[in-house]
Structures are given as C-alpha cells and as structure tokens.
Write an enzyme that holds these catalytic residues in place. Structure first.
Site, PDB file in Angstrom:
ATOM      1  N   GLU A 124      37.006  54.544 -27.065  1.00 56.34           N
ATOM      2  CA  GLU A 124      35.803  54.034 -27.748  1.00 56.34           C
ATOM      3  C   GLU A 124      34.791  53.518 -26.736  1.00 56.34           C
ATOM      4  O   GLU A 124      33.591  53.593 -26.957  1.00 56.34           O
ATOM      5  CB  GLU A 124      36.199  52.895 -28.717  1.00 56.34           C
ATOM      6  CG  GLU A 124      35.028  52.288 -29.475  1.00 56.34           C
ATOM      7  CD  GLU A 124      35.418  51.100 -30.349  1.00 56.34           C
ATOM      8  OE1 GLU A 124      36.584  50.683 -30.311  1.00 56.34           O
ATOM      9  OE2 GLU A 124      34.529  50.584 -31.059  1.00 56.34           O
ATOM     10  N   ASP A 144      36.621  42.276 -41.926  1.00 57.00           N
ATOM     11  CA  ASP A 144      35.781  41.171 -41.434  1.00 57.00           C
ATOM     12  C   ASP A 144      34.397  41.629 -40.972  1.00 57.00           C
ATOM     13  O   ASP A 144      33.495  40.792 -40.835  1.00 57.00           O
ATOM     14  CB  ASP A 144      36.495  40.360 -40.339  1.00 57.00           C
ATOM     15  CG  ASP A 144      37.102  41.219 -39.254  1.00 57.00           C
ATOM     16  OD1 ASP A 144      37.261  42.434 -39.474  1.00 57.00           O
ATOM     17  OD2 ASP A 144      37.417  40.695 -38.181  1.00 57.00           O
TER      18      ASP A 144
END
Ligand code: ZN
Length: 339
Positions: free
Chosen positions: A204, A20
């Site tokens: 992250e 996506d």
C-alpha cells in the site's frame, strides 16, 4: 436510467471498509457531546470537515489524524452498535448486498470494555442489520503492525471464538514501512492452522515485497491494496496465475499519497492484465465518498467500460470470505440483475 443509478441498483459487495473511518460525521459530533468529550477545534466553518479529507490531503499524518475522534466515540457498547448499524444503512443505500467490515478491536477497550464485549456489540449490529435491512455482512479483525506479536496472537484467538458468529477473517494493518510482515508470523501461523481466512494490507505504501511476504509468510489469500505490485514482474505474475484478489481503494490511495493522481492509479492496468481486482472505499468518511462514487470514478476518470465495471463487481462476490452457499446465492442474484 443513467449509469450512476444503474450502478447503484446492481447488487454489489464491499470487502475493505474500516468501521472507524466510516462513521457519519453528524454521529461523531452527537456522540462526542453525549459522552462529554471535547469537540474538535475547527478551522473550518463546517465542523464536520474535521473528519474528512477535503481537497488535497497534506500528509499521511493528516490522514491518520482523522481517526482520533471516531475512536474516542467507539468506547461504549451502545455507541459501537450504533456506528456499525448506521454504516450498514449507508452501505445498503449504495446497493451493497454483502459487506466485510473491519476494525482493530483493542482500540476500543480504552474505557474499560472487555475486548469480547467490543466484538459482540459490532456483531450484534451486523446481525440486526441482516434481519432489518436485508444486508449480509462479515467481520474482519485487524491486528496492528506496530503492536508486539503477542497482541496479534490475542486478536487471532479472539477471531477463533467468533468464527461461527460473524467473524470471517483476520487482517494485519498499520505502518507497513517500519514493521514488516514477518514480525507477525507466529500469529498468522496460528490463524492458518485454525483455518481462519487471512487478508493482509500490503504493497500500500511503496513496499512491493510485502505482498509476496504476506502470501508466503502470513498465508494471505487476499491482499489489501497491493498497488505497488507493478514494481515486480514475478509478483504480478503470481497474483494473476493464482487469482489472488486485490482489495483496491483508489481514492484512499490518492488521499494517503500512494499515487500522485487518480489517473495514475494502476487499477485499470491490473484489471486489463487479468488481476482479480475488487473495488472498495477503505474509509468512507475520511475519503469522503461512497462506493457508487468510486465506481463512477472508475468510469469517468479511468475509462472503465460498463462491461469492465460488471466484472469488477463479479470479482467482489468471487472473492468474498462468506460461506460457499451464500456466495453462490449472491452471485446468482447478481447475474440475474444484469441480464
Ligand atoms: Zn485499509
């Protein structure tokens, strides 16, 4: 031959690429029109800029907003097929020989598709690309952190149905700050017992301890990003000693403000310290780059040598979730291509 051309021609892997985040901008516009959906209200002269981070990304929210339109146009079987096939065409242009695509299948059931139909549309494009484009691929299904564990269990059960037809692993993605790994333990215990490969987005967004939690509690054998591993020596030591692959995506980390500048990204230090670093785009459209661009960034901004680049590529093959037979075949092709 210049270095860019050389990098492009060497067979490579990409192990961390969200479908996506990687739709062609022109396709997003076309599919919005086809499905009678409103086009973005554009501040820019080029409407396609709405889907990319251009220049400096203002915030993580701005980054995440870039996924709204792609998800709206990924609600029909033929559209899911198209965007997947086109992504594989784009990967092929980068000289990618094997790619692992990932997505969260439940994002694509908003207009009535069954979740199995969603997965099958993507797998069918991957199968066709293998025969028509000669590119191998595997699919990773993402559970989302903000969802209840029951939804993650549904994702794992879905993956179990398709491990013989192209699903190679499961992942946990999304808001790392507010939803720690242990919330999803029951789901990933199930994946582990079913012998499904596990990779987890961890470290992250600043939370180093999520890396070891993902390994110890969620059974991850690969880590998505892992940039904040440097905050804890014992984590770094564990990753090095156990050859845990890191799926690193420096431009994406710059766009989400996980690092202040490309130069500050730890990928070079990690590589030199002996971590099994792999290079990936994360979201090609949102970050407005392809894998060859990202390899060139390693060379031009971080000073990777040609030999170091080749080792990063080799690490990609070594870390792939494909069968051992395919891995050996592709590694052989790679080694022959660099003689
Ligand atoms: Zn990701």
């Amino acid at each position: 031959m210049d270095l860019r051309e050389k990098i492009k021609n060497i067979p490579k892997t990409e192990l961390h690429c969200h479908i996506d985040g990687s739709l062609r901008p022109s396709t997003i516009i076309e599919l919005l029109r086809k499905n009678n959906l409103p086009l973005p209200v554009s501040n820019s002269s080029n409407i396609e800029d709405n889907f990319k981070i251009s220049g400096n990304c203002g915030s993580l929210k701005e980054y995440l907003n870039k996924f709204d339109f792609p998800i709206k146009v990924m609600q029909k079987k033929e559209d899911l097929y198209r965007v997947t096939f086109e992504l594989l065409e784009d990967a092929k242009k980068d000289g990618i020989r094997y790619i692992e695509l990932r997505f969260a299948p439940y994002f694509h059931t908003a207009e009535g598709l069954k979740v199995e139909e969603v997965v099958e549309a993507v797998l069918s494009a991957m199968k066709d690309a293998e025969s028509k484009l000669n590119i191998y691929s595997g699919l990773i299904l993402c559970a989302m952190r903000h969802e209840p564990v029951s939804k993650s269990i549904a994702v794992i059960n879905l993956a179990r149905k398709y491990t013989d037809s192209g699903v190679v692993a499961v992942d946990l993605a999304g808001n790392e700050s507010d939803f720690p790994p242990e919330l999803h333990k029951a789901a990933f215990d199930l994946a582990y017992e079913a012998d499904i490969n596990i990779t987890i987005h961890a470290g992250e967004t600043g939370i180093c301890k999520n890396i070891m939690k993902s390994i110890n509690i969620l059974h991850a054998s690969r880590i998505g990003h892992g940039i904040f591993a440097y905050k804890d020596k014992s984590t770094l030591h564990y990753l090095i000693k156990n050859h845990v692959p890191l799926e690193m995506c420096p431009k994406s980390n710059l766009d989400t403000k996980a690092v202040g500048s490309y130069k500050e990204h730890p990928i070079k230090t990690y590589f030199e310290d002996g971590l099994r670093v792999t290079l990936n785009t994360d979201n090609r459209t949102v970050s407005n780059l392809n894998l060859v661009d990202e390899y060139m960034n390693l060379v031009n901004i971080l000073g990777f040598t040609e030999a170091q680049i080749l080792q990063v590529m080799r690490n990609g093959f070594l870390s792939a979730f494909c069968s051992e037979d395919l891995k050996n075949k592709l590694l052989n092709e790679f080694e022959k291509s660099i003689i």
